[in-house]
Motif scaffolding. Structure first.
Motif, mmCIF file in Angstrom:
data_model
loop_
_atom_site.group_PDB
_atom_site.id
_atom_site.type_symbol
_atom_site.label_atom_id
_atom_site.label_comp_id
_atom_site.label_asym_id
_atom_site.label_seq_id
_atom_site.Cartn_x
_atom_site.Cartn_y
_atom_site.Cartn_z
ATOM 1 N N THR A 3 0.844 -1.195 0.000
ATOM 2 C CA THR A 3 0.000 0.000 0.000
ATOM 3 C C THR A 3 0.882 1.249 0.000
ATOM 4 O OG1 THR A 3 -1.671 -1.181 1.272
ATOM 5 C CG2 THR A 3 -1.820 1.219 1.242
ATOM 6 N N GLN B 43 -3.398 6.805 3.610
ATOM 7 C CA GLN B 43 -3.342 5.882 2.478
ATOM 8 C C GLN B 43 -3.603 6.657 1.188
ATOM 9 O OE1 GLN B 43 -5.591 2.343 3.109
ATOM 10 N NE2 GLN B 43 -5.337 1.626 1.001
ATOM 11 N N GLU C 179 -4.543 6.445 -2.790
ATOM 12 C CA GLU C 179 -5.166 5.572 -3.783
ATOM 13 C C GLU C 179 -4.311 5.551 -5.036
ATOM 14 O OE1 GLU C 179 -7.802 3.751 -3.056
ATOM 15 O OE2 GLU C 179 -7.885 4.696 -1.078
ATOM 16 N N ASN C 180 -4.074 4.379 -5.586
ATOM 17 C CA ASN C 180 -3.262 4.253 -6.809
ATOM 18 C C ASN C 180 -4.118 4.378 -8.027
ATOM 19 O OD1 ASN C 180 -0.966 3.956 -5.346
ATOM 20 N ND2 ASN C 180 -1.017 1.729 -5.367
#
Length: 123
Positions: A87, A120, A122-123
């Motif tokens: 992640t 986190q 996001e890709n």
């Protein structure tokens, strides 16, 4: 009687000197506390810390290990789990350089990295 007390004081003094010579590593000072932010990919947790992979401008990868994480971070993200490996995250952390006196009498600098915030990405 007087000489007995003198002998007891001398023995006590020698005992105190002997005990004071047994010193473990002692932290002397904290030198620097910087807050930094990086974008990195979580690579797992080990007994010694939390590993993240970062890429530099030349696309070369290196691993950064954070020895500590704030309680709020650990409540929000289960870094001990393998579910987050891979992640991409925005990592905010502090770097504290500590100087410790070693058993050999020399000073050692140790950099301790603590994650203060994770987001986190996001890709």
């Amino acid at each position: 009687m007087k000489s007995k007390k003198i002998i007891q004081l001398v023995v006590l003094g020698v005992f105190i000197l002997i005990l004071s010579s047994f010193k473990n590593e002692t932290k002397i000072a904290l030198i620097n506390q910087d807050t930094k932010t990086i974008i990195a990919t979580f690579d797992g947790a080990e007994a010694y810390g939390y590993n993240f992979i970062v890429s530099n401008d030349d696309d070369e990868e290196s691993t950064i290990t954070f020895q500590n994480a704030d309680d709020e971070v650990l409540e929000a993200f289960d870094l001990a789990s393998e579910a987050l490996i891979g992640t991409t995250m925005k990592v905010t952390y502090t770097a504290v350089t500590e100087i410790e006196a070693g058993e050999d009498g020399f000073e050692n600098e140790i950099e301790v990295l603590t994650i203060t915030k994770l987001e986190q990405i996001e890709n």
